[in-house]
Design an enzyme around this catalytic site. Structure first.
Site, PDB file in Angstrom:
ATOM      1  CG  MET A   1      -1.846  -1.136   1.319  1.00 26.47           C
ATOM      2  SD  MET A   1      -3.077  -1.083  -0.021  1.00 26.47           S
ATOM      3  CE  MET A   1      -4.528  -0.486   0.876  1.00 26.47           C
ATOM      4  N   PRO A   2       1.481   1.556  -1.116  1.00 24.90           N
ATOM      5  CG  PRO A   2       2.787   1.296  -3.022  1.00 24.90           C
ATOM      6  CD  PRO A   2       1.500   0.859  -2.404  1.00 24.90           C
ATOM      7  CB  VAL A   3       1.387   6.730   1.234  1.00 28.17           C
ATOM      8  CG1 VAL A   3       0.749   8.106   1.363  1.00 28.17           C
ATOM      9  CG2 VAL A   3       0.542   5.680   1.977  1.00 28.17           C
TER      10      VAL A   3
ATOM     11  CB  ILE B   1      -3.099   6.216  -0.612  1.00 26.90           C
ATOM     12  CG1 ILE B   1      -4.103   5.098  -0.294  1.00 26.90           C
ATOM     13  CG2 ILE B   1      -3.550   7.538  -0.011  1.00 26.90           C
ATOM     14  CD1 ILE B   1      -4.366   4.923   1.166  1.00 26.90           C
TER      15      ILE B   1
END
Lengths: 62, 62, 62, 62, 62, 62
Positions: free
Chosen positions: D1-3, D39
């Site tokens: 889930m990279p931001v 995200i």
């Protein structure tokens, strides 16, 4: 002088170089701000340091 | 309780101590907020994790 | 290209200009990195958005 | 889930939508992580809150 | 998709797992946003990289 | 002095106060660091400034 910060799990140097090159090019194209004004910071994180839905990524990906 | 975060390439302990001391003193003087309220976070980054103008800092500084 | 981010409650333009000028000068002096390489981002926050010791700053400073 | 976080001066909704679409697509392509895991946070900042080389961007761009 | 980032000194895997689990549960309960939407990023920092009141945490805790 | 930062869409003062109170209490309980050492920063973002899977949250929630 926009700053793009990427929080991501551990990544190879090749992928980091590609991220910096491609995200800078795209962001420059979209915003019409010259590429040389962009700074990219890649914050690599261990899977023990990322939580998704209340669980460590290291547990989810076991 | 202001928080000052510094994203910077790898740095010696002496320089980190000086950054914390001097930036806290200056920021306190300018804002009139007491020094003891300030937190400084130094986020050291490898040159492979910093991009400028679409290139890794490790390539630029070769 | 170091990036200094300051999370602080709402602040006047004069103080923001002084923070940018003085912190850049000090950080450049301490690190021997030229001033023109520094970016400073001031993230102003309402007192309803800062918590200290479990309480909103807006409640503490009433 | 990279931001992916982007600190940038005030920007139109069209450019923000394009940044989210294009940076997610490119980052997904480069990292082989599916697009739906990304995200993007766009942190818009006034030119009085960005400093470059010790000066406010609002002064530099006068 | 809220993102919770924790800047903290070096911490065991057990404590990191508990932080992810408990903060996600509490934040979900308070905001009524489902747990699976939350991302938690734990940014562990050496005590030489944290300053409080102008002093390194490594000096304060000697 | 841990710092907890929450990036979240626009939120009421009641929820912000509860987030600060509850996350500080939980994080203190888990880490055994006293509550008064914690700072919480709530970074509220418009739905036009958050992207999930390449789309603005304002479009997804229409």
């Amino acid at each position: 002088m926009p700053v793009i910060t990427i929080d991501i799990s551990i990544t190879s140097k090749e992928i980091k170089a590609a991220l910096v090159k491609e995200l800078t090019a795209k962001a420059s194209e979209v915003t019409q701000i010259p590429e040389e004004k962009f700074i990219v910071l890649i914050n690599e994180m261990e899977r023990d340091n990322i939580g998704v839905g209340g669980k460590l990524l290291s547990e989810i990906m076991k």
